[in-house]
Design a protein around this motif. Sequence first.
Motif, short mmCIF file in Angstrom:
data_model
loop_
_atom_site.label_atom_id
_atom_site.label_comp_id
_atom_site.label_asym_id
_atom_site.label_seq_id
_atom_site.Cartn_x
_atom_site.Cartn_y
_atom_site.Cartn_z
N ARG A 217 0.82 -1.21 0.00
CA ARG A 217 0.00 0.00 0.00
C ARG A 217 0.85 1.25 0.00
NH1 ARG A 217 -4.43 0.34 4.52
NH2 ARG A 217 -4.63 2.45 3.78
N ARG A 218 0.39 2.20 -0.75
CA ARG A 218 1.07 3.50 -0.78
C ARG A 218 0.43 4.42 0.25
NH1 ARG A 218 1.11 6.83 -6.21
NH2 ARG A 218 0.32 8.48 -4.92
N LEU A 219 1.26 5.08 1.03
CA LEU A 219 0.73 6.02 2.01
C LEU A 219 0.31 7.30 1.32
CD1 LEU A 219 3.36 5.59 4.84
CD2 LEU A 219 1.06 4.66 4.75
N LYS A 220 -0.84 7.81 1.72
CA LYS A 220 -1.30 9.09 1.17
C LYS A 220 -0.62 10.23 1.89
CE LYS A 220 -5.79 7.63 -0.42
NZ LYS A 220 -7.22 7.90 -0.41
N ARG A 221 -0.41 11.29 1.16
CA ARG A 221 0.18 12.47 1.77
C ARG A 221 -0.86 13.18 2.63
NH1 ARG A 221 2.36 15.15 -3.43
NH2 ARG A 221 3.77 13.56 -4.13
N ASP A 222 -0.35 13.98 3.52
CA ASP A 222 -1.20 14.80 4.37
C ASP A 222 -2.01 15.75 3.48
OD1 ASP A 222 -2.21 16.23 6.58
OD2 ASP A 222 -0.49 17.60 6.55
N PRO A 223 -3.33 15.86 3.70
CA PRO A 223 -4.15 16.74 2.85
C PRO A 223 -3.72 18.20 2.87
CG PRO A 223 -5.55 15.36 4.24
CD PRO A 223 -4.13 15.12 4.65
N LEU A 224 -3.22 18.66 4.01
CA LEU A 224 -2.76 20.06 4.09
C LEU A 224 -1.49 20.25 3.28
CD1 LEU A 224 -3.49 20.90 7.82
CD2 LEU A 224 -4.90 21.34 5.81
N GLU A 225 -0.62 19.24 3.28
CA GLU A 225 0.59 19.31 2.47
C GLU A 225 0.24 19.32 0.99
OE1 GLU A 225 4.62 16.72 1.46
OE2 GLU A 225 3.24 16.02 2.99
N ARG A 226 -0.71 18.49 0.60
CA ARG A 226 -1.15 18.45 -0.79
C ARG A 226 -1.76 19.78 -1.21
NH1 ARG A 226 -4.97 13.80 -1.91
NH2 ARG A 226 -4.60 14.46 -4.04
N ALA A 227 -2.55 20.39 -0.31
CA ALA A 227 -3.16 21.70 -0.61
C ALA A 227 -2.07 22.76 -0.78
CB ALA A 227 -4.13 22.09 0.50
N PHE A 228 -1.08 22.74 0.11
CA PHE A 228 0.03 23.70 0.02
C PHE A 228 0.75 23.56 -1.32
CE2 PHE A 228 4.44 24.94 0.47
CZ PHE A 228 4.36 26.16 1.10
N LEU A 229 1.09 22.32 -1.69
CA LEU A 229 1.83 22.09 -2.93
C LEU A 229 1.01 22.50 -4.15
CD1 LEU A 229 3.55 18.70 -2.09
CD2 LEU A 229 4.61 20.95 -2.21
N ARG A 230 -0.29 22.23 -4.12
CA ARG A 230 -1.15 22.62 -5.24
C ARG A 230 -1.23 24.14 -5.33
NH1 ARG A 230 -4.46 19.44 -8.62
NH2 ARG A 230 -3.17 17.89 -7.59
N GLY A 231 -1.37 24.82 -4.19
CA GLY A 231 -1.39 26.28 -4.18
C GLY A 231 -0.07 26.85 -4.66
N TYR A 232 1.03 26.22 -4.27
CA TYR A 232 2.36 26.65 -4.72
C TYR A 232 2.44 26.59 -6.24
CZ TYR A 232 7.39 26.95 -5.32
OH TYR A 232 8.64 27.35 -5.73
N GLN A 233 1.95 25.51 -6.82
CA GLN A 233 1.99 25.36 -8.27
C GLN A 233 1.17 26.44 -8.96
OE1 GLN A 233 0.66 21.35 -8.73
NE2 GLN A 233 2.70 20.48 -8.39
N TYR A 234 0.01 26.77 -8.41
CA TYR A 234 -0.80 27.85 -8.98
C TYR A 234 -0.05 29.17 -8.89
CZ TYR A 234 -5.32 25.56 -9.79
OH TYR A 234 -6.34 24.80 -10.28
N GLY A 235 0.55 29.44 -7.73
CA GLY A 235 1.25 30.71 -7.53
C GLY A 235 2.47 30.87 -8.42
N VAL A 236 3.27 29.83 -8.55
CA VAL A 236 4.49 29.92 -9.34
C VAL A 236 4.17 30.06 -10.84
CG1 VAL A 236 5.11 27.52 -9.84
CG2 VAL A 236 6.89 29.14 -9.25
N HIS A 237 2.98 29.62 -11.24
CA HIS A 237 2.57 29.77 -12.63
C HIS A 237 1.81 31.08 -12.87
CE1 HIS A 237 3.35 25.38 -12.78
NE2 HIS A 237 3.88 25.76 -13.92
#
Length: 70
Positions: free
Chosen positions: A2-22
């Motif tokens: 089984r693959r461990l899921k990332r923390d939802p807050l970490e995923r939200a941060f990384l997704r927001g980072y991607q939006y911001g850097v673009h």
Amino acid sequence: MRRLKRDPLERAFLRGYQYGVHGKSRDLCPLTNPNARQAWINGWREGRGDQWDGFTGTAGIHRLNQLHAV
């Protein structure tokens, strides 16, 4: 295995980072949960700052890897 899921807050941060850097707008945040939304906006701010500092392309990928490792 089984693959461990990332923390939802970490995923939200990384997704927001991607939006911001673009250079995308903060108004595009798709999240409604207050904690996840705040993590997304924090990531967006970090991404916008990195975009303004020139961390785009290959430099941005390295920066994103550093943020993810923390």
